[in-house]
Design an enzyme around this catalytic site. Structure first.
Site, PDB file in Angstrom:
ATOM      1  N   ASP A  98      -4.805  -8.024  -3.777  1.00  0.00           N
ATOM      2  CA  ASP A  98      -5.295  -8.051  -2.116  1.00  0.00           C
ATOM      3  C   ASP A  98      -6.570  -8.374  -2.017  1.00  0.00           C
ATOM      4  O   ASP A  98      -6.686  -9.618  -1.621  1.00  0.00           O
ATOM      5  CB  ASP A  98      -4.945  -6.335  -2.189  1.00  0.00           C
TER       6      ASP A  98
ATOM      7  N   HIS B 152       0.760  -1.286  -0.032  1.00  0.00           N
ATOM      8  CA  HIS B 152       0.068  -0.088   0.040  1.00  0.00           C
ATOM      9  C   HIS B 152       0.963   1.193   0.241  1.00  0.00           C
ATOM     10  O   HIS B 152       0.825   1.990  -0.984  1.00  0.00           O
ATOM     11  CB  HIS B 152      -1.210   0.059   1.241  1.00  0.00           C
TER      12      HIS B 152
END
Ligand code: ZN
Length: 441
Positions: A319, A268
């Site tokens: 993800d 991220h």
């Protein structure tokens, strides 16, 4: 017996080329040349690119697709729904679900998955008879779907900074990093010498691993020369809590405890300070962008281009699997920056395709994958150039800015054809997914 493929067009380290012959011997590419189709060669129409690496996956989140896209909320309300599914899985149902999810990945051209795995124990927190039963289920699932896997065994000790694990989280925890390391060592020993599996490590986040426990996890990764991944600064609230408690950002905490470097990946990296960017870039830490998840969870947009320019290789992950399509992830890195900056043209298609291929595989401990070259893993992903989406486009631009996962026609993974004519070898993957997810509801 060696196999020969003839690619109408292929994306080589030097760029897109016509009439490319790829000879495959076992799991590896034996030669790459150019010329007319040799007799007996399998023809691959369209453009063939190296296998894609999904550098950040939580396989079970796939069960949430379409179920959490209702109503208002944020990351934290989504997390409560995610925990409900986490509480329902056991090694058998996780094998069934993960096999279907990894088969969906295979159909999208993914040949290696980095599974950020923290669903270790029984729902009550007691270890299974084999404490790595859930991890073994994931490896088996990847193999049955035809993917290589990097099992990022995740250390997850606290529910938040200074807060014990509670509810669904108790099955994530090993108590302390020493006990985590013992279990991770057993897992690594089990797969030693099996080249399709890399036993890596992960620090879930600064929320879930107290700093004094981090060096043991980093030490495991160093001892095995293995990948070390961590969620970093996905949320502003996480940054605020971290700064308040440790007078340091999550990146600084990881840096101070030996967790950054070329074998590491910050996942991220959305809300960073300038100093964080310098630390990640200067240490050559990979940064895994997950734009379809970040937009689904309303996380924000990370400074991908600046990180890359400072030295951090960018990788891509699906993800939470709101979408499994690395072409979409790749173009979102560019398109998100356009929205944030009101300027176009931050990334070239070739740079984004490298993020989806070579950089991703390297971050998962497969530095010899993600490239169509002699000696590399034989992963060949062929994308149609005659669909309504791709017709008229060509080269890396067609793949990154026009294609979707539905345009993947053929996938060869570790020398074995696992997708032909758009179909996976194991049959109807849509039905596999529906049954696996239906059983959890
Ligand atoms: Zn994640």
């Amino acid at each position: 017996m060696p196999l020969t493929y003839w690619c109408e067009q292929a994306w080589l380290p030097t760029g897109a080329a016509e009439s490319v012959i790829v000879e495959v011997s076992g799991e590896r590419i034996a030669a790459v040349t150019q010329g007319p189709p040799p007799p007996g060669a399998r023809r691959l129409p369209g453009i063939t690119v190296p296998g894609l690496a999904n550098a950040h996956s939580h396989a079970f989140h796939r069960a949430l697709r379409g179920a959490t896209q209702t109503g208002r909320g944020d990351f934290w309300t989504w997390r409560d729904q995610m925990y409900e599914i986490a509480a329902r899985l056991d090694p058998d149902s996780y094998l069934t679900l993960a096999r279907a999810v990894y088969s969906e990945m295979a159909m999208a051209g993914i040949t290696c998955v980095g599974e950020f795995h923290y669903l270790h124990h029984t729902p009550g927190g007691r270890p299974y008879a084999d404490p790595n039963a859930m991890g073994h289920a994931l490896v088996r699932a990847a193999r049955e779907a035809g993917l290589r896997i990097t099992l990022l065994d995740t250390c997850y000790l606290t529910g938040g900074i200074g807060t014990p694990l509670a509810g669904a989280q108790v099955r994530f925890g090993d108590g302390d990093a020493e006990r985590w390391a013992r279990r991770a060592e057993d897992l690594a020993a089990h797969y030693a010498g099996q080249p399709d599996v890399v036993a890596g490590a992960a620090i879930h986040s600064v929320r879930a691993v107290p700093p004094e426990q981090m060096p043991l996890v980093a030490e495991f990764a160093h001892r095995h020369a293995a990948p070390l991944h961590a969620h970093v600064s996905e949320q502003r609230a996480e940054n605020a809590a971290c700064v308040e408690r440790y007078a340091a950002t999550p990146v600084q905490v990881l840096h101070e405890h030996g967790a950054l470097g070329p074998r590491s990946t910050a996942v991220h990296a959305t809300h960073l300070t300038d100093a964080d960017v310098e630390l990640l870039g200067g240490s050559r830490t990979h940064v895994c962008m997950c734009p379809t998840t970040e937009r689904d969870l309303a996380d924000g947009i990370g400074p991908a281009r600046t990180l890359f320019d400072k030295g951090a290789p960018i990788t891509l992950g699906s993800d939470s699997h709101a979408v499994i399509d690395l072409f979409e992830e790749a173009r979102a890195v560019e398109l998100d920056e356009r929205l944030a900056s009101e300027k176009r043209g931050h990334w070239r298609a070739a740079e984004l395709l490298t993020a989806a291929t070579a950089a991703g595989h390297a971050s998962l401990g497969f530095p010899d994958a993600g490239v169509l070259a002699e000696g590399a893993w034989a992963d060949l992903v062929t994308v149609r150039l005659d669909s309504v989406r791709t017709a008229g486009a060509t080269g890396a631009e067609a793949v990154v800015f026009a294609a979707t996962a539905a345009d993947v026609l053929s996938v060869v993974s570790s020398g074995r054809q696992i997708v032909a004519d758009g179909h996976h070898i194991s049959g109807n993957v849509g039905q596999m997914l529906a049954e696996a997810i239906g059983a959890l509801r």
